[in-house]
Design a protein around this motif. Sequence first.
Motif, short mmCIF file in Angstrom:
data_model
loop_
_atom_site.label_atom_id
_atom_site.label_comp_id
_atom_site.label_asym_id
_atom_site.label_seq_id
_atom_site.Cartn_x
_atom_site.Cartn_y
_atom_site.Cartn_z
N ILE A 169 0.99 -1.09 0.41
CA ILE A 169 -0.03 -0.20 -0.14
C ILE A 169 0.67 1.32 -0.42
CG2 ILE A 169 -1.66 1.48 0.74
CD1 ILE A 169 -2.35 -1.23 2.27
N ASP A 170 0.61 2.25 -0.76
CA ASP A 170 1.65 3.11 -1.40
C ASP A 170 0.64 4.23 -1.57
OD1 ASP A 170 1.15 3.09 -3.18
OD2 ASP A 170 3.17 2.07 -4.25
N ALA A 171 1.67 5.68 -1.84
CA ALA A 171 0.32 7.11 -2.35
C ALA A 171 -0.21 7.09 -3.73
CB ALA A 171 1.83 7.75 -3.02
N SER A 172 -0.16 5.83 -4.08
CA SER A 172 -1.14 5.34 -5.23
C SER A 172 -2.62 5.09 -5.21
CB SER A 172 -0.68 4.21 -6.55
OG SER A 172 -0.79 3.31 -5.35
N PHE A 173 -2.61 4.63 -3.42
CA PHE A 173 -4.33 4.26 -3.46
C PHE A 173 -4.92 5.45 -2.98
CE2 PHE A 173 -4.53 -0.47 -2.38
CZ PHE A 173 -2.99 -0.44 -3.14
N PHE A 174 -4.18 6.74 -3.06
CA PHE A 174 -4.64 8.35 -2.88
C PHE A 174 -5.17 8.62 -3.43
CE2 PHE A 174 -2.92 6.97 1.18
CZ PHE A 174 -3.70 7.24 2.69
N GLU A 175 -5.90 9.56 -3.97
CA GLU A 175 -6.53 11.16 -4.32
C GLU A 175 -6.11 12.50 -4.71
OE1 GLU A 175 -10.15 9.62 -6.31
OE2 GLU A 175 -9.15 7.71 -6.92
N GLU A 176 -5.33 13.60 -5.57
CA GLU A 176 -5.30 14.50 -4.68
C GLU A 176 -6.85 15.10 -5.33
OE1 GLU A 176 -3.21 16.78 -8.31
OE2 GLU A 176 -1.57 15.13 -7.16
N GLY A 177 -7.45 15.68 -4.28
CA GLY A 177 -8.40 16.57 -3.67
C GLY A 177 -9.61 15.84 -2.59
N GLU A 178 -9.29 14.16 -2.57
CA GLU A 178 -9.45 13.65 -1.29
C GLU A 178 -9.36 14.06 -0.13
OE1 GLU A 178 -9.61 8.85 -0.57
OE2 GLU A 178 -7.92 9.94 -1.32
N LEU A 179 -10.36 13.90 1.23
CA LEU A 179 -10.41 14.52 2.50
C LEU A 179 -10.27 13.44 3.37
CD1 LEU A 179 -13.78 16.18 2.48
CD2 LEU A 179 -11.23 16.86 2.50
N ILE A 180 -9.37 13.44 4.12
CA ILE A 180 -8.62 11.91 4.46
C ILE A 180 -8.14 12.46 5.75
CG2 ILE A 180 -7.30 10.74 3.16
CD1 ILE A 180 -4.84 12.54 4.59
N ASN A 181 -8.70 11.34 7.28
CA ASN A 181 -8.63 11.87 8.49
C ASN A 181 -6.93 11.76 9.10
OD1 ASN A 181 -10.99 12.88 8.76
ND2 ASN A 181 -11.92 10.16 9.50
N ILE A 182 -6.62 12.02 9.60
CA ILE A 182 -5.31 11.70 10.61
C ILE A 182 -5.00 11.55 12.02
CG2 ILE A 182 -2.93 12.51 10.58
CD1 ILE A 182 -3.01 13.66 7.91
N LYS A 183 -4.60 10.32 12.56
CA LYS A 183 -4.26 10.23 14.06
C LYS A 183 -2.91 10.09 13.58
CE LYS A 183 -5.92 7.35 17.87
NZ LYS A 183 -6.82 5.77 17.97
N GLY A 184 -2.51 10.75 15.38
CA GLY A 184 -1.20 10.74 15.69
C GLY A 184 -1.00 10.88 17.07
N ILE A 185 -0.07 11.61 17.45
CA ILE A 185 0.58 11.49 19.36
C ILE A 185 0.78 12.88 19.20
CG2 ILE A 185 1.62 11.60 21.36
CD1 ILE A 185 2.20 7.80 20.36
N SER A 186 -0.02 13.95 20.28
CA SER A 186 0.27 15.28 19.96
C SER A 186 2.16 15.34 20.77
CB SER A 186 -0.98 16.51 20.51
OG SER A 186 -0.82 15.77 22.09
N LYS A 187 2.11 16.78 20.88
CA LYS A 187 3.64 16.99 21.26
C LYS A 187 3.38 16.92 22.27
CE LYS A 187 5.26 19.95 17.40
NZ LYS A 187 5.64 20.91 16.45
N GLY A 188 4.58 16.50 23.45
CA GLY A 188 4.22 16.38 24.86
C GLY A 188 5.11 18.11 25.36
N LYS A 189 4.32 19.08 25.94
CA LYS A 189 4.88 20.10 26.18
C LYS A 189 5.58 20.19 28.42
CE LYS A 189 2.02 21.81 22.77
NZ LYS A 189 3.42 22.62 22.10
N GLY A 190 5.08 18.96 28.32
CA GLY A 190 5.49 19.20 30.21
C GLY A 190 4.37 19.47 31.02
N PHE A 191 4.76 20.23 32.29
CA PHE A 191 3.61 19.88 32.84
C PHE A 191 3.83 21.33 33.07
CE2 PHE A 191 2.54 21.34 37.23
CZ PHE A 191 1.83 19.96 37.53
N GLN A 192 2.14 22.24 32.56
CA GLN A 192 2.15 23.21 32.21
C GLN A 192 0.42 23.87 33.51
OE1 GLN A 192 3.78 25.63 30.58
NE2 GLN A 192 5.36 23.34 29.64
#
Length: 217
Positions: A96-119
Amino acid sequence: MFGGIGINLGMTNLFSETGESLPCTIVKIGPCYVVQIKTIEKDGYCSVQLGMIDKKEKKTTKSLQGHFKKAGILPKRKLLEFRGDFSSNFKLGDKIDASFFEEGELINIKGISKGKGFQGVVKRHNFSGVGERSHGQHNRLRAPGSIGAGSDPSRVFKGKKMAGRMGGKNVTIKNLKILKIDIDQNILIIKGSVPGNKNSYLMIKKNGTKNFRYTRK
């Protein structure tokens, strides 16, 4: 199609047809390989497990070496599991690579946000502080203020916004638009920002795909 695993390569900008500067994120998508296909009969639920980035066999446990050999691929460093019945669309070892996507398509992206320590509450929850410095109060500018609930119930309610660790959580941003695709280098240029630091892993799925599970490995 459900999606794939990506790496955040940093940000840039593109210009629209009207000359507007659009902030964009460069994401390298895969190439990912189907490592395992789970079924209700065998595993109790349906999912497809993807793997990305080769890993040396000597740094892989014997059990995982057998796990990857079943799919006929080299050991992978990063694994991600997509929930849903995709067994009819894929088989072990599929790429599975970039060929499975199309320009103009809407996607959802999930990741781990930057850690900012004790605030404190001003940065963590956008509090404005107690007020101006007056009458000898030298440390009230960024204070949270009163947190009690009176003599009844004489305690602080759970979940109250207070100081604490900020960031380092799973974050999903929905409906991000793919502006450009470089199939040769497996790169997606996505409008807007995505969670996480540069070179961090991202979980990318097309709209309409069922929930997927993020796995730290």
